[in-house]
Design an enzyme around this catalytic site. Structure first.
Site, mmCIF file in Angstrom:
data_model
loop_
_atom_site.group_PDB
_atom_site.id
_atom_site.type_symbol
_atom_site.label_atom_id
_atom_site.label_comp_id
_atom_site.label_asym_id
_atom_site.label_seq_id
_atom_site.Cartn_x
_atom_site.Cartn_y
_atom_site.Cartn_z
ATOM 1 C CB VAL A 18 29.118 31.869 37.529
ATOM 2 C CG1 VAL A 18 27.821 31.863 36.726
ATOM 3 C CG2 VAL A 18 28.861 31.439 38.964
ATOM 4 C CG ASP A 36 36.938 39.158 34.555
ATOM 5 O OD1 ASP A 36 36.209 38.273 35.034
ATOM 6 O OD2 ASP A 36 37.573 39.963 35.262
ATOM 7 N NE ARG A 41 39.250 34.051 35.407
ATOM 8 C CZ ARG A 41 39.283 32.740 35.544
ATOM 9 N NH1 ARG A 41 40.429 32.113 35.745
ATOM 10 N NH2 ARG A 41 38.171 32.030 35.493
ATOM 11 C CB THR A 86 25.854 39.102 44.438
ATOM 12 O OG1 THR A 86 25.621 37.688 44.307
ATOM 13 C CG2 THR A 86 25.436 39.788 43.159
ATOM 14 C CB THR A 125 22.965 34.657 43.985
ATOM 15 O OG1 THR A 125 23.321 33.451 43.317
ATOM 16 C CG2 THR A 125 21.896 34.370 45.027
ATOM 17 C CB CYS A 265 26.923 29.818 47.033
ATOM 18 S SG CYS A 265 27.461 30.135 45.343
ATOM 19 N NE ARG A 330 35.028 33.350 45.016
ATOM 20 C CZ ARG A 330 34.124 33.229 44.049
ATOM 21 N NH1 ARG A 330 33.469 34.287 43.622
ATOM 22 N NH2 ARG A 330 33.869 32.051 43.512
#
Length: 429
Positions: A18, A36, A41, A86, A125, A265, A330
């Site tokens: 995102v 981050d 990363r 999240t 979210t 998600c 994930r």
């Protein structure tokens, strides 16, 4: 690019699927620092390497985005945008540790140096109330400032679809909400400059939070319905895909496909809404029923495949990522499928051209076979994830991979219509 009242300095906190695309697009119009906590990363991104494959190396290297893993680069920004994950825990309870941690980081930045009227926007979210009731107080505590006076809150739900090169952040409609009408207007102006899809101003932050969480819950429920009818039609000997093609000729039929529902998600967000509902004394029956069906699909597929092969069969599973043509592991439900097949006594090999082998071993304890051309002679080949390379597999390769009398199991119908050898069995979800 220098900061001005019409070009506020922005920090994007969290550079995953995102945050990174958002930060790169924002950097075309504003001075942006992308932060981050994962130093590795950030170093990869500084070399032009995005492991998520969302941003090409040339585009990343050409961006004015300033990348950092040092919190000292965060104080003094006019707008902070939090884009951290999240997830849920092992009991499917919302895990707010990442968003709490990011809030503490931003709060410390505000304490060190707060721009007048700084805005903290959350894109993660969450269930309705998290931004104002949980994040706001953390920001106040760490900064020593007053929310609604010294700094302000906003919410604009992310709508990133990993691997989707059409519905990108610069083309989608952005839902925006602010703590005050003035904050909402500032955020509408900021987001309006980066997207051609327009802005929808939600009346308040809780409404925007709720809108996001039901988007994925709705998809989850619809997929659960299709998964359930796939189980029913399987018992009837009817092709679910043939049924869906016929039903899809009606103008208002919703076109969903059966399959595994993982990822960060659709397989997670409904639990956020259900959790909040339970706190309010309401049992979210439809939402949780849909989750139960979709979470049970890995076991269903494993048992169905197992019933069609000999005991202790050698099975090749093609694909491990949570969806096609992305490297994201994930919440992979294929991992659950592999574990279920193993528990049923089968020997399972896994191949995925996009997944990172070290990540697969670290996250799931699963070893990936490096080369498909070196594999052959399996009792069953199970196409779990419809990556493009698997869609392109020819009949000769399939014949090499599966033994005579073996099974080709096709979860997403990618080989539907193929002419397979007569001595090979075919099963489609």
């Amino acid at each position: 690019m220098s900061s001005s009242p019409t070009s506020p300095a922005i920090a994007v906190v969290g550079l995953g699927y995102v945050g990174l695309p958002l930060a790169v697009v924002l950097a075309k119009h504003f001075p942006v620092v992308g932060f981050d906590i994962d130093r590795g990363r950030v170093e990869e991104l500084q070399q032009g390497d995005d492991r998520t494959r969302e941003i090409e190396a040339e585009r990343l290297k050409a961006s004015s985005l300033r990348l950092s893993s040092d919190p000292a680069d965060l104080p003094g920004q006019a707008i902070y945008i939090v884009t951290v994950p999240t997830p849920v825990d092992e009991q499917n309870v919302p895990d707010l540790k990442p968003v709490r941690s990011a809030s503490r980081t931003v709060g410390q930045a505000l304490k060190t140096k707060a721009a007048p009227g700084a805005i903290v926007v959350y894109e993660s979210t969450v269930y309705p109330g998290v931004t104002e009731d949980i994040c706001g107080p953390i920001l106040e505590e760490l900064s020593g400032l007053k929310c609604g006076r010294d700094f302000f809150l906003g919410y604009s739900p992310e709508r990133i679809n990993p691997g989707d090169k059409v519905h990108t952040v610069d083309k989608i409609t952005k839902v925006v909400a602010g703590q005050t009408p003035e904050v909402a207007a500032k955020l509408a102006d900021m987001y309006g400059r980066i997207t051609s899809g327009g802005i929808h101003l939600a009346p308040n932050i809780k409404t925007a939070e709720a809108a996001k969480v039901i988007e994925n819950a709705q998809r989850d429920i619809n997929i659960a319905f299709i998964n359930e009818i796939a189980m029913i039609f399987g018992k009837l000997g009817i092709s679910t895909h043939d049924v869906l093609e016929a039903a899809g000729t009606k103008w208002n039929f919703l076109k969903f496909q059966p399959g595994l529902v993982g990822g960060h998600c659709i397989g997670v967000d409904p639990y956020y809404l259900a959790h909040r509902a339970e706190e309010l004394g309401h049992h979210a029956r439809i939402i949780l029923s849909g989750r139960a069906i979709n979470d049970g699909m890995s076991q269903y597929v494993a048992e169905t495949v197992s019933a069609r092969v000999k005991p202790g069969a050698k099975i090749l599973v093609l694909g491990l990522t949570f969806k096609e043509d992305v490297p994201d592991l994930r919440n992979s439900k294929v991992a659950d499928l592999v574990n279920a097949l193993t528990k049923l006594g089968h020997s399972v090999a896994i191949h995925d051209p996009l997944a990172d082998a070290q990540e697969a071993e670290h996250e799931y304890g699963l070893m990936l076979s490096p080369r498909l051309d070196q594999l052959a002679g399996f009792d069953a080949v199970l196409a779990a994830v419809p990556h493009d390379p698997y869609r392109a597999i020819d009949d000769a390769t399939l014949a090499r991979l599966v033994v005579p009398g073996g099974l080709v199991a096709d979860l997403k119908g990618i080989w539907r219509g193929r002419t397979l050898p007569k001595n090979v069995n075919y099963w489609i979800l």
